[in-house]
Design a protein around this motif. Structure first.
Motif, mmCIF file in Angstrom:
data_model
loop_
_atom_site.group_PDB
_atom_site.id
_atom_site.type_symbol
_atom_site.label_atom_id
_atom_site.label_comp_id
_atom_site.label_asym_id
_atom_site.label_seq_id
_atom_site.Cartn_x
_atom_site.Cartn_y
_atom_site.Cartn_z
ATOM 1 N N MET A 48 0.851 -1.164 0.000
ATOM 2 C CA MET A 48 0.000 0.000 0.000
ATOM 3 C C MET A 48 0.896 1.226 0.000
ATOM 4 S SD MET A 48 -2.970 1.616 0.303
ATOM 5 C CE MET A 48 -4.064 0.249 0.530
ATOM 6 N N ARG A 49 0.505 2.212 -0.788
ATOM 7 C CA ARG A 49 1.238 3.479 -0.828
ATOM 8 C C ARG A 49 0.281 4.622 -0.562
ATOM 9 N NH1 ARG A 49 5.217 2.513 -5.982
ATOM 10 N NH2 ARG A 49 6.153 0.644 -5.118
ATOM 11 N N VAL A 50 0.720 5.543 0.277
ATOM 12 C CA VAL A 50 -0.073 6.714 0.633
ATOM 13 C C VAL A 50 0.806 7.932 0.438
ATOM 14 C CG1 VAL A 50 -1.344 7.869 2.472
ATOM 15 C CG2 VAL A 50 -1.320 5.367 2.374
ATOM 16 N N HIS A 51 0.257 8.935 -0.203
ATOM 17 C CA HIS A 51 1.006 10.169 -0.440
ATOM 18 C C HIS A 51 0.314 11.306 0.311
ATOM 19 C CE1 HIS A 51 3.771 12.637 -2.906
ATOM 20 N NE2 HIS A 51 2.904 13.562 -2.570
ATOM 21 N N VAL A 52 1.053 11.989 1.179
ATOM 22 C CA VAL A 52 0.524 13.105 1.962
ATOM 23 C C VAL A 52 1.270 14.367 1.545
ATOM 24 C CG1 VAL A 52 0.196 14.048 4.280
ATOM 25 C CG2 VAL A 52 0.036 11.566 3.905
ATOM 26 N N THR A 53 0.525 15.408 1.196
ATOM 27 C CA THR A 53 1.125 16.671 0.791
ATOM 28 C C THR A 53 0.726 17.755 1.789
ATOM 29 O OG1 THR A 53 0.942 16.010 -1.525
ATOM 30 C CG2 THR A 53 1.326 18.344 -1.090
ATOM 31 N N THR A 54 1.722 18.495 2.279
ATOM 32 C CA THR A 54 1.463 19.605 3.195
ATOM 33 C C THR A 54 2.198 20.837 2.699
ATOM 34 O OG1 THR A 54 3.388 19.187 4.612
ATOM 35 C CG2 THR A 54 1.355 18.028 5.179
ATOM 36 N N ASN A 55 1.842 21.985 3.264
ATOM 37 C CA ASN A 55 2.637 23.164 2.964
ATOM 38 C C ASN A 55 3.965 23.055 3.710
ATOM 39 O OD1 ASN A 55 0.851 23.575 5.277
ATOM 40 N ND2 ASN A 55 1.768 25.597 5.443
ATOM 41 N N ALA A 56 4.983 23.710 3.193
ATOM 42 C CA ALA A 56 6.330 23.620 3.763
ATOM 43 C C ALA A 56 6.331 24.025 5.233
ATOM 44 C CB ALA A 56 7.290 24.504 2.970
ATOM 45 N N GLY A 57 6.955 23.181 6.061
ATOM 46 C CA GLY A 57 7.089 23.477 7.474
ATOM 47 C C GLY A 57 5.855 23.191 8.313
ATOM 48 N N ALA A 58 4.832 22.568 7.728
ATOM 49 C CA ALA A 58 3.593 22.314 8.468
ATOM 50 C C ALA A 58 3.793 21.317 9.603
ATOM 51 C CB ALA A 58 2.499 21.811 7.522
ATOM 52 N N LEU A 59 4.694 20.362 9.407
ATOM 53 C CA LEU A 59 4.913 19.306 10.390
ATOM 54 C C LEU A 59 6.362 19.308 10.870
ATOM 55 C CD1 LEU A 59 3.148 16.363 8.498
ATOM 56 C CD2 LEU A 59 2.152 17.834 10.264
ATOM 57 N N ASN A 60 6.546 19.205 12.182
ATOM 58 C CA ASN A 60 7.902 19.017 12.680
ATOM 59 C C ASN A 60 8.240 17.525 12.608
ATOM 60 O OD1 ASN A 60 6.917 17.693 15.043
ATOM 61 N ND2 ASN A 60 6.747 19.641 16.127
ATOM 62 N N ARG A 61 9.452 17.156 12.961
ATOM 63 C CA ARG A 61 9.880 15.757 12.810
ATOM 64 C C ARG A 61 9.020 14.803 13.637
ATOM 65 N NH1 ARG A 61 11.068 12.144 9.423
ATOM 66 N NH2 ARG A 61 12.516 10.572 10.137
ATOM 67 N N GLU A 62 8.691 15.187 14.848
ATOM 68 C CA GLU A 62 7.846 14.340 15.706
ATOM 69 C C GLU A 62 6.467 14.125 15.068
ATOM 70 O OE1 GLU A 62 5.763 14.827 20.020
ATOM 71 O OE2 GLU A 62 7.900 15.317 19.908
ATOM 72 N N GLN A 63 5.909 15.177 14.495
ATOM 73 C CA GLN A 63 4.610 15.064 13.826
ATOM 74 C C GLN A 63 4.697 14.192 12.575
ATOM 75 O OE1 GLN A 63 4.134 19.317 13.534
ATOM 76 N NE2 GLN A 63 2.437 19.300 15.011
ATOM 77 N N GLN A 64 5.794 14.308 11.824
ATOM 78 C CA GLN A 64 5.983 13.459 10.650
ATOM 79 C C GLN A 64 6.004 11.983 11.046
ATOM 80 O OE1 GLN A 64 9.694 15.055 9.263
ATOM 81 N NE2 GLN A 64 8.719 16.516 7.871
ATOM 82 N N LEU A 65 6.790 11.664 12.081
ATOM 83 C CA LEU A 65 6.891 10.283 12.537
ATOM 84 C C LEU A 65 5.538 9.755 13.006
ATOM 85 C CD1 LEU A 65 10.261 10.563 14.486
ATOM 86 C CD2 LEU A 65 9.892 9.392 12.304
ATOM 87 N N GLY A 66 4.816 10.571 13.754
ATOM 88 C CA GLY A 66 3.500 10.167 14.239
ATOM 89 C C GLY A 66 2.504 9.971 13.127
ATOM 90 N N LEU A 67 2.519 10.847 12.133
ATOM 91 C CA LEU A 67 1.602 10.746 11.007
ATOM 92 C C LEU A 67 1.834 9.465 10.216
ATOM 93 C CD1 LEU A 67 -0.661 12.098 9.373
ATOM 94 C CD2 LEU A 67 1.111 13.268 8.068
ATOM 95 N N VAL A 68 3.095 9.162 9.937
ATOM 96 C CA VAL A 68 3.422 7.934 9.202
ATOM 97 C C VAL A 68 2.963 6.705 9.987
ATOM 98 C CG1 VAL A 68 5.312 6.494 8.338
ATOM 99 C CG2 VAL A 68 5.312 8.959 7.890
ATOM 100 N N LYS A 69 3.227 6.698 11.274
ATOM 101 C CA LYS A 69 2.815 5.574 12.125
ATOM 102 C C LYS A 69 1.298 5.436 12.152
ATOM 103 C CE LYS A 69 3.293 3.765 16.804
ATOM 104 N NZ LYS A 69 3.855 3.997 18.138
ATOM 105 N N ASP A 70 0.593 6.542 12.352
ATOM 106 C CA ASP A 70 -0.867 6.510 12.444
ATOM 107 C C ASP A 70 -1.529 6.094 11.136
ATOM 108 O OD1 ASP A 70 -0.593 7.343 15.070
ATOM 109 O OD2 ASP A 70 -1.239 9.405 14.683
ATOM 110 N N ILE A 71 -1.043 6.630 10.025
ATOM 111 C CA ILE A 71 -1.618 6.269 8.727
ATOM 112 C C ILE A 71 -1.402 4.785 8.450
ATOM 113 C CG2 ILE A 71 -1.327 6.538 6.224
ATOM 114 C CD1 ILE A 71 -0.994 9.543 6.737
ATOM 115 N N SER A 72 -0.209 4.289 8.728
ATOM 116 C CA SER A 72 0.085 2.870 8.508
ATOM 117 C C SER A 72 -0.847 1.985 9.340
ATOM 118 C CB SER A 72 1.540 2.566 8.849
ATOM 119 O OG SER A 72 2.403 3.303 8.014
ATOM 120 N N ALA A 73 -1.063 2.371 10.592
ATOM 121 C CA ALA A 73 -1.954 1.610 11.468
ATOM 122 C C ALA A 73 -3.399 1.672 10.985
ATOM 123 C CB ALA A 73 -1.850 2.135 12.898
ATOM 124 N N LEU A 74 -3.847 2.825 10.525
ATOM 125 C CA LEU A 74 -5.217 2.963 10.023
ATOM 126 C C LEU A 74 -5.462 2.101 8.784
ATOM 127 C CD1 LEU A 74 -5.793 6.795 10.445
ATOM 128 C CD2 LEU A 74 -7.062 4.960 11.586
#
Length: 76
Positions: free
Chosen positions: A1-27
Protein backbone atom coordinates in the motif's frame (compact mmCIF):
# COMPACT_ATOMS: atom_id res chain seq x y z
CA UNK A 1 0.00 0.00 0.00
CA UNK A 2 1.24 3.48 -0.83
CA UNK A 3 -0.07 6.71 0.63
CA UNK A 4 1.01 10.17 -0.44
CA UNK A 5 0.52 13.11 1.96
CA UNK A 6 1.12 16.67 0.79
CA UNK A 7 1.46 19.60 3.20
CA UNK A 8 2.64 23.16 2.96
CA UNK A 9 6.33 23.62 3.76
CA UNK A 10 7.09 23.48 7.47
CA UNK A 11 3.59 22.31 8.47
CA UNK A 12 4.91 19.31 10.39
CA UNK A 13 7.90 19.02 12.68
CA UNK A 14 9.88 15.76 12.81
CA UNK A 15 7.85 14.34 15.71
CA UNK A 16 4.61 15.06 13.83
CA UNK A 17 5.98 13.46 10.65
CA UNK A 18 6.89 10.28 12.54
CA UNK A 19 3.50 10.17 14.24
CA UNK A 20 1.60 10.75 11.01
CA UNK A 21 3.42 7.93 9.20
CA UNK A 22 2.82 5.57 12.12
CA UNK A 23 -0.87 6.51 12.44
CA UNK A 24 -1.62 6.27 8.73
CA UNK A 25 0.08 2.87 8.51
CA UNK A 26 -1.95 1.61 11.47
CA UNK A 27 -5.22 2.96 10.02
CA UNK A 28 -4.61 1.26 6.68
CA UNK A 29 -3.91 -2.08 8.39
CA UNK A 30 -6.97 -1.71 10.62
CA UNK A 31 -9.28 -0.79 7.73
CA UNK A 32 -8.08 -3.80 5.73
CA UNK A 33 -8.20 -6.09 8.78
CA UNK A 34 -4.64 -7.12 7.89
CA UNK A 35 -2.05 -6.31 10.59
CA UNK A 36 0.79 -7.16 8.20
CA UNK A 37 -0.07 -4.06 6.15
CA UNK A 38 1.44 -1.88 8.88
CA UNK A 39 4.90 -3.09 7.85
CA UNK A 40 4.10 -3.00 4.12
CA UNK A 41 2.59 0.49 3.90
CA UNK A 42 4.75 3.20 2.38
CA UNK A 43 3.85 6.76 3.35
CA UNK A 44 5.44 9.56 1.34
CA UNK A 45 5.45 13.04 2.85
CA UNK A 46 5.86 15.92 0.43
CA UNK A 47 6.12 19.59 1.31
CA UNK A 48 4.93 22.09 -1.27
CA UNK A 49 7.11 25.15 -1.70
CA UNK A 50 5.41 28.52 -1.15
CA UNK A 51 3.20 29.27 -4.13
CA UNK A 52 3.68 25.71 -5.42
CA UNK A 53 0.13 24.59 -4.76
CA UNK A 54 -3.32 26.00 -4.99
CA UNK A 55 -6.90 25.81 -3.86
CA UNK A 56 -9.84 26.82 -6.01
CA UNK A 57 -7.70 27.88 -8.96
CA UNK A 58 -5.37 30.14 -6.98
CA UNK A 59 -1.76 29.47 -5.92
CA UNK A 60 -1.14 30.26 -2.26
CA UNK A 61 1.93 31.03 -0.18
CA UNK A 62 2.38 29.13 3.09
CA UNK A 63 1.19 32.16 5.06
CA UNK A 64 -1.94 32.47 2.93
CA UNK A 65 -2.74 28.77 3.36
CA UNK A 66 -2.36 28.99 7.14
CA UNK A 67 -4.44 32.18 7.32
CA UNK A 68 -7.19 30.66 5.12
CA UNK A 69 -7.24 27.39 7.07
CA UNK A 70 -7.45 29.23 10.40
CA UNK A 71 -10.27 31.38 9.09
CA UNK A 72 -12.17 28.29 7.88
CA UNK A 73 -11.63 26.59 11.24
CA UNK A 74 -12.76 29.68 13.15
CA UNK A 75 -9.33 30.08 14.77
CA UNK A 76 -8.63 33.60 13.55
Amino acid sequence: MRVHVTTNAGALNREQQLGLVKDISALIAEAAADPSLTERTWVTLTEVVPGGGGIGGRAYTNEEIVRTARKLLGKE
